[in-house]
Design an enzyme around this catalytic site. Structure first.
Site, PDB file in Angstrom:
ATOM      1  N   ARG A 113     -10.102  -0.535  15.131  1.00 44.56           N
ATOM      2  CA  ARG A 113      -9.813   0.359  14.012  1.00 44.56           C
ATOM      3  C   ARG A 113     -10.678  -0.025  12.818  1.00 44.56           C
ATOM      4  O   ARG A 113     -11.515   0.747  12.394  1.00 44.56           O
ATOM      5  CB  ARG A 113      -8.317   0.300  13.672  1.00 44.56           C
ATOM      6  CG  ARG A 113      -7.891   1.322  12.645  1.00 44.56           C
ATOM      7  CD  ARG A 113      -6.421   1.240  12.300  1.00 44.56           C
ATOM      8  NE  ARG A 113      -6.080   0.025  11.578  1.00 44.56           N
ATOM      9  CZ  ARG A 113      -4.905  -0.204  10.996  1.00 44.56           C
ATOM     10  NH1 ARG A 113      -3.945   0.704  11.059  1.00 44.56           N
ATOM     11  NH2 ARG A 113      -4.660  -1.333  10.362  1.00 44.56           N
ATOM     12  N   LYS A 145       0.838  -1.209   0.000  1.00 44.25           N
ATOM     13  CA  LYS A 145       0.000   0.000   0.000  1.00 44.25           C
ATOM     14  C   LYS A 145       0.874   1.260   0.000  1.00 44.25           C
ATOM     15  O   LYS A 145       2.080   1.181   0.281  1.00 44.25           O
ATOM     16  CB  LYS A 145      -0.907  -0.019   1.235  1.00 44.25           C
ATOM     17  CG  LYS A 145      -0.148   0.033   2.553  1.00 44.25           C
ATOM     18  CD  LYS A 145      -1.040  -0.300   3.740  1.00 44.25           C
ATOM     19  CE  LYS A 145      -0.225  -0.303   5.038  1.00 44.25           C
ATOM     20  NZ  LYS A 145      -0.995  -0.867   6.164  1.00 44.25           N
ATOM     21  N   TYR A 188      17.731  29.419   9.798  1.00 38.14           N
ATOM     22  CA  TYR A 188      16.573  30.123  10.370  1.00 38.14           C
ATOM     23  C   TYR A 188      16.667  30.212  11.886  1.00 38.14           C
ATOM     24  O   TYR A 188      17.001  29.240  12.572  1.00 38.14           O
ATOM     25  CB  TYR A 188      15.284  29.371  10.023  1.00 38.14           C
ATOM     26  CG  TYR A 188      14.817  29.593   8.600  1.00 38.14           C
ATOM     27  CD1 TYR A 188      14.468  30.871   8.146  1.00 38.14           C
ATOM     28  CD2 TYR A 188      14.712  28.531   7.712  1.00 38.14           C
ATOM     29  CE1 TYR A 188      14.040  31.071   6.848  1.00 38.14           C
ATOM     30  CE2 TYR A 188      14.274  28.716   6.414  1.00 38.14           C
ATOM     31  CZ  TYR A 188      13.942  30.000   5.987  1.00 38.14           C
ATOM     32  OH  TYR A 188      13.514  30.193   4.704  1.00 38.14           O
ATOM     33  N   MET A 243      13.031  24.221   3.927  1.00 38.42           N
ATOM     34  CA  MET A 243      12.124  23.480   3.046  1.00 38.42           C
ATOM     35  C   MET A 243      12.895  22.614   2.050  1.00 38.42           C
ATOM     36  O   MET A 243      12.519  21.465   1.808  1.00 38.42           O
ATOM     37  CB  MET A 243      11.205  24.445   2.291  1.00 38.42           C
ATOM     38  CG  MET A 243      10.145  23.726   1.474  1.00 38.42           C
ATOM     39  SD  MET A 243       9.087  24.839   0.545  1.00 38.42           S
ATOM     40  CE  MET A 243       8.191  25.669   1.850  1.00 38.42           C
TER      41      MET A 243
HETATM   42  C1  LIG Z   1      -0.221  -1.945   6.710  1.00 37.32           C
HETATM   43  C2  LIG Z   1      -0.857  -3.218   7.133  1.00 37.32           C
HETATM   44  C3  LIG Z   1      -0.125  -4.424   7.146  1.00 37.32           C
HETATM   45  C4  LIG Z   1       1.375  -4.467   6.934  1.00 37.32           C
HETATM   46  O1  LIG Z   1       1.967  -4.086   8.164  1.00 37.32           O
HETATM   47  P1  LIG Z   1       3.539  -4.016   8.423  1.00 37.32           P
HETATM   48  O2  LIG Z   1       3.643  -3.653   9.860  1.00 37.32           O
HETATM   49  O3  LIG Z   1       4.066  -2.940   7.536  1.00 37.32           O
HETATM   50  O4  LIG Z   1       4.127  -5.337   8.115  1.00 37.32           O
HETATM   51  C5  LIG Z   1      -0.819  -5.592   7.404  1.00 37.32           C
HETATM   52  N1  LIG Z   1      -2.159  -5.579   7.686  1.00 37.32           N
HETATM   53  C6  LIG Z   1      -2.864  -4.434   7.720  1.00 37.32           C
HETATM   54  C7  LIG Z   1      -4.313  -4.493   8.053  1.00 37.32           C
HETATM   55  C8  LIG Z   1      -2.249  -3.217   7.459  1.00 37.32           C
HETATM   56  O5  LIG Z   1      -2.952  -2.083   7.518  1.00 37.32           O
END
Ligand SMILES: *Cc1c(COP(=O)(O)O)cnc(C)c1O
Length: 346
Positions: free
Chosen positions: A130, A35, A244, A292
């Site tokens: 979640r 992802k 800065y 930046m």
């Molecule tokens: C992002 C995610 C993973 C992968 O998790 P890692 O800690 O990066 O290995 C697996 N399952 C769900 C539901 C996730 O959101």
């Protein structure tokens, strides 16, 4: 020349996948979570390399990510969506031959009504609060949902990166309570869960961060190296402030290199002070605030001006950088900017 040069080692990604696959053992499929553009490293490069290595199940968040991945990988692998089947996703799911991981009663209804003959999976909430059907919801709809023929039932651990926490064991017990006796393939573990041992592996593990060289997979090979070109070098006398708000003042005469990279490129402002960049084997302290697009570095101890300085690499990986900025390696990777010139090995 532009800003920095990001080297991404796809051989290291493949090696990390093989190492996690060896841990999960035979009889357990090792998928890959890609992802957010493969955690910022480039999904159209990373996923085909993993496919060549043997990965046949990929996980992304959104339906659009899934469709992009389908175009990159062709028809064979299964592509799962952590966001499930959201309003407006139906056509994309169908076009991309994607497998939504249903995570609410609304989504279950939508899936059954709109894509009744298409594959789907389920997410159960075992204590993270979640995403996923709660214990009570699952008790009410399990029979209906199982009759619709899910291809995978999953849950997610909230504290798998912390072996000292008892939350993983409690979630494992809950997952058993919710799934024992069903014949659908099961998946609980991401990277952290894969490392917790075989009790957590079930039929499939789906690591993300471990593939990209991040904690908690301590044995991971580093994947990302970042070199920032030097824009200018100049001498300053003792007592001169740099950057800065004049947060650093040279205690003695020295030489400063200003390098191309800043918080717009994912080098968090919270990194300074204290971070070092490397001129070959020689560490050089970053001084003053992160701008930046620029960082200022004390190079008074070098015998010549460098062309570039390495900020991320084997000497100082994503987790070390994250610790400096009060965050985690995941955020360092996914923040890496779009301005870098990227080269891939492997
Ligand atoms: C992002 C995610 C993973 C992968 O998790 P890692 O800690 O990066 O290995 C697996 N399952 C769900 C539901 C996730 O959101």
């Amino acid at each position: 020349m532009g800003t920095g040069h990001l080297h991404i080692d796809l051989e290291a990604v493949a090696a990390n996948w093989r190492a996690l696959d060896a841990l999960s053992g035979p009889g357990c499929e090792t998928a890959a979570t890609v992802k957010a553009d493969a955690y910022g490293l480039g999904v159209t490069q990373v996923a085909p390399r993993l496919f060549r290595e043997g990965v046949r199940a990929f996980f992304v968040a959104t339906a659009d990510e899934g469709l992009e991945l389908r175009r990159a990988l062709g028809p064979e692998p299964r592509i799962y969506l952590y966001y499930g089947h959201m309003p407006g996703d139906t056509a994309t799911i169908e076009r991309g031959d994607l497998v939504p991981l249903i995570c609410s009663l609304d989504q279950l209804e939508r899936q059954i009504a709109q894509l009744p003959r298409r594959p789907f999976g389920l997410q159960l909430d075992t204590g993270m609060s979640r995403l996923g059907l709660t214990f009570e919801e699952w008790a009410a709809v399990a029979e209906l949902a199982l009759r619709a023929g899910p291809v995978l039932v999953t849950s997610h651990l909230a504290a798998a990166d912390d072996p000292g926490s008892d939350q993983s064991a409690r979630q494992l017990a809950r997952f058993h309570e919710m799934t024992d006796g069903i014949t659908v393939p099961l998946s609980l573990a991401a990277t952290g869960g894969t490392l917790l041992g075989s009790a957590y592996h079930f039929d499939m593990v789906r690591p993300g961060i471990g593939l990209y060289g991040g904690a908690p997979f301590a044995q991971a090979e580093p994947v990302a190296t970042l070199d920032l070109p030097v824009v200018a070098c100049f001498d300053i006398p003792a007592g001169t402030s740099v950057g800065y708000n004049a947060t650093w003042t040279a205690p003695a005469a020295t030489r400063i290199a200003t390098i191309a990279g800043g918080y717009a490129d994912g080098l968090h402002r919270a990194l300074a002070p204290g971070i070092e960049v490397m001129a070959g084997p020689i560490p050089c302290p970053v001084v003053g605030r992160v701008s930046m697009d620029l960082l200022t570095v004390d190079i008074g101890h070098l015998d010549r001006d460098p062309d570039s300085l390495r900020i991320l690499g084997p000497h100082h990986g994503i987790d070390a950088m994250a610790a400096r900025a009060g965050t985690i390696g995941y955020e360092v990777l996914t923040s890496l900017g779009q301005r870098y010139r990227r080269t891939y090995r492997g």
